[in-house]
Write an enzyme that holds these catalytic residues in place. Sequence first.
Site, PDB file in Angstrom:
ATOM      1  CG  ASP A 133      -2.757  -7.733  -3.178  1.00  0.00           C
ATOM      2  OD1 ASP A 133      -2.122  -8.633  -3.127  1.00  0.00           O
ATOM      3  OD2 ASP A 133      -4.221  -7.089  -2.992  1.00  0.00           O
ATOM      4  CG  HIS A 167      -7.059 -10.820  -7.206  1.00  0.00           C
ATOM      5  ND1 HIS A 167      -5.935 -10.890  -8.600  1.00  0.00           N
ATOM      6  CD2 HIS A 167      -6.760 -12.447  -7.524  1.00  0.00           C
ATOM      7  CE1 HIS A 167      -5.751 -11.918  -9.505  1.00  0.00           C
ATOM      8  NE2 HIS A 167      -6.392 -12.882  -8.521  1.00  0.00           N
ATOM      9  CG  HIS A 199      -2.017  -1.105   1.146  1.00  0.00           C
ATOM     10  ND1 HIS A 199      -2.414  -1.613   2.398  1.00  0.00           N
ATOM     11  CD2 HIS A 199      -2.253  -1.744   0.197  1.00  0.00           C
ATOM     12  CE1 HIS A 199      -3.814  -2.285   1.540  1.00  0.00           C
ATOM     13  NE2 HIS A 199      -3.589  -2.547   0.556  1.00  0.00           N
ATOM     14  CG  ASP A 206     -10.065 -14.832 -13.613  1.00  0.00           C
ATOM     15  OD1 ASP A 206      -9.622 -14.654 -12.990  1.00  0.00           O
ATOM     16  OD2 ASP A 206      -9.827 -14.448 -14.842  1.00  0.00           O
ATOM     17  CD  GLU A 224     -13.265 -10.340  -4.019  1.00  0.00           C
ATOM     18  OE1 GLU A 224     -11.722  -9.636  -4.247  1.00  0.00           O
ATOM     19  OE2 GLU A 224     -13.409 -11.174  -3.666  1.00  0.00           O
ATOM     20  CB  SER A 267      -5.318  -1.667  -3.058  1.00  0.00           C
ATOM     21  OG  SER A 267      -5.747  -2.646  -3.745  1.00  0.00           O
TER      22      SER A 267
END
Length: 257
Positions: free
Chosen positions: A160, A42, A19, A139, A115, A97
């Site tokens: 991530d 992600h 971060h 995805d 997500e 993030s």
Amino acid sequence: MLSYQHIYHAGNLADVQKHALLAWMLEYLTQKDKPLSYIETHAGRGLYDLGSDEALKTGEAQAGIDLAEGWFPADHPYIQRLTECRAMFGPRAYPGSPMIAALGLRETDTIHLAELHPQENAALKANLGDFGANIQKRDGFEMALALTPPTPRRGLLLIDPSYEVKDDYLTIPKALSQIARKWNVGILALWYPILQSGAHGPMLTALAAQFPDALRHELRFPPVREGHKMIGTGMFIVNPPYGIETETKRLSACFPT
Ligand code: SAM
């Protein structure tokens, strides 16, 4: 089925590295007037309560941001985002993030977040809904490939993964090279864990061969609990922004080993 929930790990030392570098890179990009795209594959839920039972159960934030806050000057973009987040959501709030991006970017910038976990996705929509982000339950690699090259063309991609799908270590080098071919000017940042088992090693060897000019920044720390497999945190950045080495060196000097 996905079971990882970042609330157990939010604000740990891996988040501090990831971060801090993310906030630094977004500040670098926003120094120019031109709009930019932020894509995250992600995303997690975007906002965490470090006073929640889940966060307190692991104690990772206490060994992470609670210690690390003092390593940064008050005008560091990571600390600025943390302070803004706490002013909005309370003293134990912690920005994921997507929230760091939403708070650091401008109205002219575009945010795309993927997500896949249904509950995390719903929480992300609730937490980031007011910031105008495009949130997809899809995805993340698929979304990144579909969106690149994005409009605006300047910008940053954060990957991530939780690495709970072990194939991630095998598929990431190919996915990153496909994305880099489509978006050769994008800053492409990948987070990875440093594992006692060395399971991350072959992925890094493949990435280093594909992207010889990328920045690789790694920090080691003692395991948070006995038997914990993660002993460090890494960021692999393709097209690293000018001057980031100074920031990575500063961070390395602060970290416990
Ligand atoms: N980037 C977040 C942050 O720093 O605040 C934390 C993200 S967490 C490490 C990883 C997230 O990826 C989890 O919430 C998980 O549900 C989600 N996920 C796992 N596989 C995915 C996939 N293939 N596409 C999109 N999301 C995925």
